[in-house]
Design an enzyme around this catalytic site. Structure first.
Site, mmCIF file in Angstrom:
data_model
loop_
_atom_site.group_PDB
_atom_site.id
_atom_site.type_symbol
_atom_site.label_atom_id
_atom_site.label_comp_id
_atom_site.label_asym_id
_atom_site.label_seq_id
_atom_site.Cartn_x
_atom_site.Cartn_y
_atom_site.Cartn_z
ATOM 1 N N ASP A 137 -16.222 -13.454 9.095
ATOM 2 C CA ASP A 137 -14.824 -13.439 9.127
ATOM 3 C C ASP A 137 -14.364 -12.712 10.351
ATOM 4 O OD1 ASP A 137 -12.163 -12.275 8.527
ATOM 5 O OD2 ASP A 137 -12.970 -11.444 6.609
ATOM 6 N N TYR B 89 0.807 -1.263 -0.029
ATOM 7 C CA TYR B 89 -0.113 0.146 0.174
ATOM 8 C C TYR B 89 0.797 1.308 0.089
ATOM 9 C CZ TYR B 89 -3.072 -3.585 2.084
ATOM 10 O OH TYR B 89 -3.681 -4.904 2.303
#
Ligand SMILES: *Cc1c(COP(=O)(O)O)cnc(C)c1O
Length: 422
Positions: free
Chosen positions: A235, A13
């Site tokens: 999740d 990133y």
């Protein structure tokens, strides 16, 4: 590393043209990261939420060292080994309800890919075609691989540019109240036949901005999935292993997902490992005389014995040390330590759940300046978007936690947009 050093690394990133050079870490222990120049930082985020027992825990090190001598790795096709067998049965015992069937992979994103694939293939194995989409929630984050990206918030900056490459999924708001619960129901009534599953992050949407929701909201998602006959994928890659104050966040809503994803803290922050755990009915949809009905996945380093040994040692520590009590004690200290920022001009919200403390700005601050200020104060904290947050090791010393809160308080006050009167 010298600022002008040439590097062959491509960083995560990171705009490689002008990003500040990374700090070089040479050693870790407890909640400390030692840099090459001798500075020592208190880690406020436990290396992307993984190092729940702090760094270099002797029990995990010993378990990994013993496994290194015996068998660092062996393929998992056609072979099995005690560290994986033991870990699978322990995870099955810890996970709620009949979540009993554990499939190992090596990262959170791949655990999500496997969960999506399990749900899709479950329908095919049952002879139902056309259920090829997933319902996901706005603000969610499930990973960086293609399938996982497709169920991340579609507007969010990180993956927005990939729209053309991704399967189109169905997005709804989390059912916080009657109106949003009704629109979720409408979406499910209208599109239910085309859906394979619903996927949700329980109680906290992590990488999407540490946005929290009530257990009742999660319970509504589970009820909607059940009403419409859809499997629910939860999740827990961020929330699992005590982060929210319970071992798993879904316990707080009293729900049993059909498929559960775990990774981040699974090995106590030492090695790459993830697990996708299915309830019995999901697993049974794969039992057949047809070889093609088998789950079609198998990463090369699946169930790596070193990683399984680390995870078993991490579970030992949850059994023998008071991690959940520590998480709740951190919650109290974070509430206190961040409370001075509440109501300050430029600050939109302060929120705490378990060992997660979040300060949200009204407008995204100058992140580079904020990061530099935090390091100057001797702490390792990584603000992103419009938030700065703390997710320390559950073992962090109270003094270190106070120093983290003070550093965040000072850095936030010194940041433009905040610290004015209020
Ligand atoms: C970090 C994360 C992932 C992705 O895990 P990786 O190991 O980075 O691939 C998926 N879901 C959630 C909720 C996460 O926090």
């Amino acid at each position: 590393m010298p600022a002008d050093a040439k590097t062959s690394l491509w960083r995560p990133y990171t705009q490689m043209r002008n990003a500040a050079p990374p700090l070089e870490a040479v050693r870790t222990s407890g909640s400390r990261i030692v840099l090459a120049d001798g500075r020592e930082l208190i880690d406020g985020i436990a290396s992307w939420w993984t190092a729940v027992h702090g760094y270099n825990h002797p029990h995990i090190r010993a378990a990994v060292a013993a496994q290194l001598d015996a068998m660092p790795h062996v393929m998992f096709g056609g072979l099995t080994h005690a560290p994986a067998e033991r870990l699978a049965s322990r995870l099955a015992a810890l996970a709620p309800g009949d979540l009993d069937h554990v499939f190992f992979t090596d990262s959170g994103s791949v655990a999500v890919e496997v969960a999506l694939k399990m749900a899709a293939q479950m329908w095919l194995n049952r002879g139902v075609a056309g259920r090829s989409r997933f319902l996901a929630f706005r603000g969610g984050y499930h990973g960086d691989t293609m399938g996982a990206m497709s169920v991340c918030d579609p507007e969010e900056g990180m993956h927005r540019r990939f729209g053309a490459y991704l399967p189109a999924q169905l997005f709804c708001d989390l059912p916080h109240d009657d109106a949003t619960a009704e629109s979720l129901d409408h979406a499910l009534a209208a599109h239910g036949d085309s859906l394979a599953a619903i996927i949700v992050e329980p109680l906290v949407q992590g990488a999407g901005g540490m946005v929290m929701h009530a257990p009742e909201t999660l319970a509504r998602v589970a009820q909607a999935a059940e009403r419409h006959g859809l499997p629910l994928i939860v999740d827990e890659i961020f929330t699992g292993f005590g982060r929210t104050g319970t071992l798993f966040a879904c316990e707080q809503a009293g729900i049993v997902p059909d498929i559960l994803c775990l990774s981040k803290a699974l090995t106590g922050g030492t090695m790459a490992l993830a697990a996708t755990i299915a309830r019995r009915p999901v697993f049974e949809a794969f039992l057949s005389d047809d070889p093609a009905a088998a789950l079609m996945h198998g990463p090369t380093f699946m169930a790596n014995p070193l990683a399984c040994a680390a995870a078993n040692a991490s579970l030992d520590l949850f059994e023998t040390e008071p991690r959940l009590d520590q998480a709740r004690a951190i919650e109290i200290r974070l509430r206190e330590g961040l409370s001075g920022l509440r109501g300050l001009a430029g600050i939109a919200d302060i929120r705490v759940l378990g060992a997660i403390g979040v300060v949200q700005f009204e407008r995204a601050p100058d992140l580079a300046a904020l990061k530099a200020r935090l390091v100057e104060q001797g702490v390792w904290v990584r603000p992103f978007g419009d938030i700065v947050y703390l997710t320390p090791a559950l073992t962090i010393a109270p003094d270190d936690l106070d120093r983290l809160c003070e550093a965040v308080d000072h850095a936030v006050r010194a940041t433009s947009g905040a610290g004015a009167r209020g």
